[in-house]
Structures are given as C-alpha cells and as structure tokens.
Design a protein around this motif. Structure first.
Motif, PDB file in Angstrom:
ATOM      1  N   GLY A  26       0.786  -1.220   0.000  1.00  0.00           N
ATOM      2  CA  GLY A  26       0.000   0.000   0.000  1.00  0.00           C
ATOM      3  C   GLY A  26       0.817   1.267   0.000  1.00  0.00           C
ATOM      4  N   GLY A  27       2.121   1.140   0.296  1.00  0.00           N
ATOM      5  CA  GLY A  27       2.995   2.307   0.309  1.00  0.00           C
ATOM      6  C   GLY A  27       3.317   2.766  -1.101  1.00  0.00           C
ATOM      7  N   PRO A  28       3.785   4.006  -1.268  1.00  0.00           N
ATOM      8  CA  PRO A  28       3.888   4.600  -2.594  1.00  0.00           C
ATOM      9  C   PRO A  28       5.233   4.409  -3.282  1.00  0.00           C
ATOM     10  N   ALA A  29       5.177   4.465  -4.607  1.00  0.00           N
ATOM     11  CA  ALA A  29       6.342   4.749  -5.450  1.00  0.00           C
ATOM     12  C   ALA A  29       6.151   6.185  -5.916  1.00  0.00           C
ATOM     13  N   LEU A  30       7.039   7.072  -5.497  1.00  0.00           N
ATOM     14  CA  LEU A  30       6.896   8.502  -5.762  1.00  0.00           C
ATOM     15  C   LEU A  30       7.816   8.947  -6.892  1.00  0.00           C
ATOM     16  N   VAL A  31       7.287   9.780  -7.776  1.00  0.00           N
ATOM     17  CA  VAL A  31       8.093  10.384  -8.838  1.00  0.00           C
ATOM     18  C   VAL A  31       8.008  11.901  -8.684  1.00  0.00           C
ATOM     19  N   ARG A  32       8.976  12.601  -9.254  1.00  0.00           N
ATOM     20  CA  ARG A  32       8.962  14.056  -9.180  1.00  0.00           C
ATOM     21  C   ARG A  32       8.009  14.628 -10.220  1.00  0.00           C
ATOM     22  N   ASP A  33       7.194  15.570  -9.776  1.00  0.00           N
ATOM     23  CA  ASP A  33       6.283  16.293 -10.648  1.00  0.00           C
ATOM     24  C   ASP A  33       6.567  17.774 -10.423  1.00  0.00           C
ATOM     25  N   GLY A  34       7.514  18.303 -11.211  1.00  0.00           N
ATOM     26  CA  GLY A  34       8.000  19.653 -10.950  1.00  0.00           C
ATOM     27  C   GLY A  34       8.798  19.648  -9.660  1.00  0.00           C
ATOM     28  N   ASP A  35       8.413  20.494  -8.712  1.00  0.00           N
ATOM     29  CA  ASP A  35       9.117  20.543  -7.433  1.00  0.00           C
ATOM     30  C   ASP A  35       8.372  19.764  -6.349  1.00  0.00           C
ATOM     31  N   GLN A  36       7.389  18.922  -6.751  1.00  0.00           N
ATOM     32  CA  GLN A  36       6.605  18.162  -5.781  1.00  0.00           C
ATOM     33  C   GLN A  36       6.651  16.673  -6.114  1.00  0.00           C
ATOM     34  N   TRP A  37       6.234  15.880  -5.142  1.00  0.00           N
ATOM     35  CA  TRP A  37       6.114  14.445  -5.358  1.00  0.00           C
ATOM     36  C   TRP A  37       4.750  14.100  -5.928  1.00  0.00           C
ATOM     37  N   ALA A  38       4.667  12.994  -6.667  1.00  0.00           N
ATOM     38  CA  ALA A  38       3.398  12.449  -7.164  1.00  0.00           C
ATOM     39  C   ALA A  38       3.465  10.928  -7.030  1.00  0.00           C
ATOM     40  N   VAL A  39       2.311  10.305  -6.811  1.00  0.00           N
ATOM     41  CA  VAL A  39       2.241   8.852  -6.629  1.00  0.00           C
ATOM     42  C   VAL A  39       2.079   8.171  -7.985  1.00  0.00           C
ATOM     43  N   ALA A  40       3.040   7.295  -8.316  1.00  0.00           N
ATOM     44  CA  ALA A  40       2.940   6.532  -9.556  1.00  0.00           C
ATOM     45  C   ALA A  40       2.319   5.159  -9.318  1.00  0.00           C
ATOM     46  N   GLY A  41       2.533   4.599  -8.125  1.00  0.00           N
ATOM     47  CA  GLY A  41       1.985   3.277  -7.845  1.00  0.00           C
ATOM     48  C   GLY A  41       2.032   2.958  -6.367  1.00  0.00           C
ATOM     49  N   VAL A  42       1.384   1.846  -5.973  1.00  0.00           N
ATOM     50  CA  VAL A  42       1.417   1.386  -4.584  1.00  0.00           C
ATOM     51  C   VAL A  42       1.854  -0.073  -4.560  1.00  0.00           C
TER      52      VAL A  42
END
Length: 494
Positions: free
Chosen positions: A198-214
């Motif tokens: 359930g924890g995230p795989a995070l990618v950069r979206d500009g200067d913020q994080w975004a969730v790509a998957g769990v």
C-alpha cells in the motif's frame, strides 16, 4: 499467483523528515502481529481520502469490496507509527478488485479509504503518466527489515525510504499484468518488503512528489517489487473522491456465531441439558486440531489446548472472544469432529451477546435443507444423499452428508468445520469436512464413496459434511464427556 504481502523497505535508511501525505494503516481487526499495529502504508489524496492496496483493505471479515469497517485507523504525517502526526478513523473502504474476481488482483490492487474526519495534511497527487523504465522513484514504508516475525527489531517504527528506479517489467518474473510497475534494484537489495504493502512509489512532478503506484507484492526471488500502476486508474480514483461515481456497499451476509480458526472454522454449541454456568463447548473437525491428528480408528480424549476462539457478530467482527483450554475429544473415524471446552460459560458468552448454537440429536436425511456457515459467507445447500461409507487417506466416516451439486454448494479450503445449519438458523445438524479436489480415489483431499458391494465412486468437486447428532448422547452435566455411556456411539480412545 496469489497476492502475498510484499517484502518492507530494505536497502534504505530512516527518513530524515516527515512527509505530510504518508501514513500508516493500523486496523484493530485483524490486528497486525506487531506492537505498533502497523499493517500497510497509505497516502493522503484529499482531506478525507487515503489510497492503499486492495489486499490491505481486504482484511475485512467477509472480503467485501465496498463497506464499513470497524476499528480501522490511519496515522498520517509522522515519521513514527506510534506518535505524532494526525490520527483519523476509517469509516468506509472502496476496493478496485478482490481475489474472487478473475482469480487475481494483479494490476488492480488499489483501494480508497474514507476518513470520518478530515486531516490537515497536505495531499499528494496521482502522477499524470506511467513512469518509464529507468525513471527515478522514491519508495518508503514501515515494513519488516528482516524475516523473523518473532523479533521486535524487525518491525521499525521509524519511517524508512530508499531512492531507486523503475525497472523493465521483465525484471519482475512474477509479473502477471501490464498494469504493474517493477520497482527497485534488479537483485532485490533495494525494494519494498512485508508490511510495506500500500505504500507509494513517488516520482517528481516539478518541485513536488506524485504517486505513480502502490506496493502490491513481491516481483520474484531476489527481484524488484511489483507496484500497481495508479496512473491507469486515475478516473476510478477521482470519480469516487469527487462523488461522481461511488460504488454501492456490498451486501454483507449474516455470519453471526461463526468462529474463524487457523485454516478452519468452528462454532460454539450447547445441548438440551446444558446449563448457563456450564463451560461452553466449541465444535470443529477432528482434522482441525492443533498438533498430531487422531490416528485411524482412534480418538484423542481430554488433552490440554490453548487456542483463541473469536465468536463473530453478524458482519464477522468478534462479538466475544474466549480461549479453548481443553480438547475434550477428537476423532476422524466414524465422523470427523473435535470438541473443545472453553474458559467462558454459556452465561458469560450470552452477556457479551455471542451467538451459541443448539446441537441436534437428530441425524440429517437425504433432502434436508442446509446452510453452510463458511468463511464470511452463507452457502445454501441440501443433503443429496447420506453416504454409508466415505473414505479418505486411511480414514472412514459413516453416514456422511453429500451435498447436492445443483445448489452451488461448494465449500472450499479453509472452511472445514463450518456449521451446517437447519432452517431455524440456530440448530447445527452437521459440519462440513471435505470435498473431492482432483477426482482421485480415497486419497487425501479426494474422498470416495464405498458401497455395500465394495464399489468405489469418486467424483471431482463433490463436497461432504459429517453427522453430529451422536455427540449429545456422550455429554453429561457440566459440559463433561462420558464415552462409556450406553447411548454414546463415538469412537473410543485406543
């Protein structure tokens, strides 16, 4: 391939700072086997919504896709599972898929949980596109850092993280669906772990994080971890959060009185002579006892025991809990039954609102209607025939109950010991014990019928239950067993 929890963040280090959107899912039932009660990771998508894996929200007693949980909470915005951040109660869950659908939840292992009260934590967005191979990602969680579940040191309370990359899906040999991401080092030394689900795989979206998957589950031995690609289900997520398309609650079957034992089922029973202050009795299969099973032609009598007995309410959550302290009797010869004495009386269980069933003294006959109270569901069955002899793996049971296949009555592994109820819904007339798995003749998991002429019949898929009417004649005052009574026909100890 069945989904199992992924392995927790290995090859990483403690996070130097908290993430407002990162959270720990901490259900009280079933309680995770660790002191901090952390079970899975979650991420905050909106003030009253968190995202996790479907198999994490599948810990509800009936396996429902949509429903109201009990005793679920999340702690978000803290590095520590035991303090800090914000704690909110989960009052609804929405699972994208479950195990019963197409035999798999691969590529669809997502669930949304609605919080009773909003949190102030800053949410994280879903990534706009699927990250390609070699894309840098950050993974995090409170999963196990070693394999010994008896070692408290394997359960970190401090958030751990690691920076890694998305791998080509071919590097996760267990992959079964294009809707998955393969994340971690190729040799698995940097990857998610057990209870990182359930924890995230995070990618950069500009200067913020975004969730790509769990996190879904292991990608193979010494391999990266499989994550469900959340970007492919952004519409499903947004429709629920915005209220545009919210799935209705599943119908929850009434499973009141069922007892979930490790790999089996049971039920609390009483006879016509039972008194309120008598120790309560629990009935299950003889092959469900812990330790060595009774040998063919024998019975186990008056043995020490210690096993938890959670008695379910209508939705499957524990209404009352007792402990089985004595195995009074168990056999797999003639019938397949085990009877335990509990540490609670019938009056004590009644005071807790627990359902206790009446034990029949009348045998099941062909044509009798039955309801099988199995794991999280009720199966409408009927007795197609009473089989004179049923043989399986060296054991023989007599007057076994064959279910009518036309009913769709097909109890499965894990439902042994399930009560077979009469139409009054309070009387147990039998218990489920076996079904023919592969069409084999008289072997383990392949029971066969033996006629008076010795002819053997074995039909793949046929299910059978056992008579219990003979038990009452062997019980005396105070919930005691007397096998010497003239009316008692149970197999004696040898």
């Amino acid at each position: 391939m069945a989904v199992s929890p992924a392995q927790a963040i290995v090859g990483g280090s403690e996070s130097p700072q908290a993430y407002s959107f990162m959270g720990s899912f901490q259900p009280s039932f079933p309680a995770p086997p660790r002191r901090d009660k952390h079970g899975c990771g979650v991420v905050v998508l909106a003030p009253q919504w968190v995202l996790t894996a479907s198999h994490c929200a599948g810990k509800n007693p009936t396996g429902a896709k949509v429903g109201v949980p009990r005793g679920w909470k999340v702690r978000v915005g803290s590095l520590d599972t035991t303090s800090g951040g914000e704690v909110a109660e989960v009052d609804h869950y929405y699972r994208l898929s479950n195990y019963q659908e197409e035999g798999s939840i691969w590529g669809k292992d997502l669930a949304l949980m609605h919080l009773r009260t909003p949190v102030r934590a800053k949410p994280v967005r879903i990534a706009s596109t699927t990250p390609q191979a070699k894309t840098p990602v950050r993974i995090m969680g409170w999963g196990m850092t070693c394999d010994n579940s008896d070692d408290p040191g394997c359960f970190p309370t401090k958030l751990r993280e690691a920076d890694t990359v998305v791998q080509p899906i071919s590097k996760c040999p267990e992959s079964a669906d294009s809707g998955e991401l393969c994340v971690g080092s190729r040799d698995g030394t940097v990857a998610a772990s057990n209870m990182d689900s359930g924890g995230p795989a995070l990618v950069r979206d500009g200067d913020q994080w975004a969730v790509a998957g769990v996190v879904t589950g292991p990608g193979g031995d010494k391999a990266p971890t499989l994550y469900t690609d959340a970007t492919k289900h952004a519409d499903w997520i947004n429709d629920i959060i915005t209220g545009a398309k919210v799935p209705p609650d599943d119908r929850i079957p009434n499973v009141e009185g069922s007892v979930a034992l490790e790999g089996c089922m049971g039920s609390v029973v009483r006879t016509a002579s039972s008194r309120p202050n008598d120790p309560a009795l629990m009935l299950t299969n003889g092959h469900c006892v812990q330790g060595k099973l009774p040998a063919p032609g024998t019975a186990l009598v008056d043995r020490p025991a210690d096993r938890e007995v959670p008695i379910a309410d209508r939705q499957g959550y524990p209404q009352a809990t007792a402990r089985a302290k004595r195995l009074m009797y168990a056999t797999m010869t003639g019938t397949d039954i085990a009877l335990y004495r509990l540490d609670k009386t019938y009056a004590q269980l009644k005071a807790k609102g627990a359902k206790v069933f009446q034990l029949t003294s009348t045998p099941v006959r062909a044509g009798d209607p039955l309801t099988a109270l199995t794991t999280g569901e009720r199966l409408k069955c009927s007795a197609e025939a009473v089989v004179k002899h049923l043989r399986e793996g060296g054991y023989q049971q007599n007057d076994s109950i064959r279910y009518a296949t036309s009913d769709g009555c097909d109890p499965y592994h894990g439902t042994s010991g399930s009560a077979l109820l009469a139409p009054d819904d309070t009387t147990i007339v039998g218990i489920h014990n076996t079904h023919n798995e592969a069409g084999g003749k008289c072997t383990d998991d392949n029971p066969c019928e033996v006629g008076a002429d010795g002819a053997v019949t074995s039909v793949k898929g046929r299910g059978y239950g056992q008579q219990v009417h003979m038990i009452a004649a062997c019980l005396t005052k105070g919930s005691k067993l007397d096998l010497s009574r003239k009316s008692c026909n149970l197999t004696r100890k040898k």
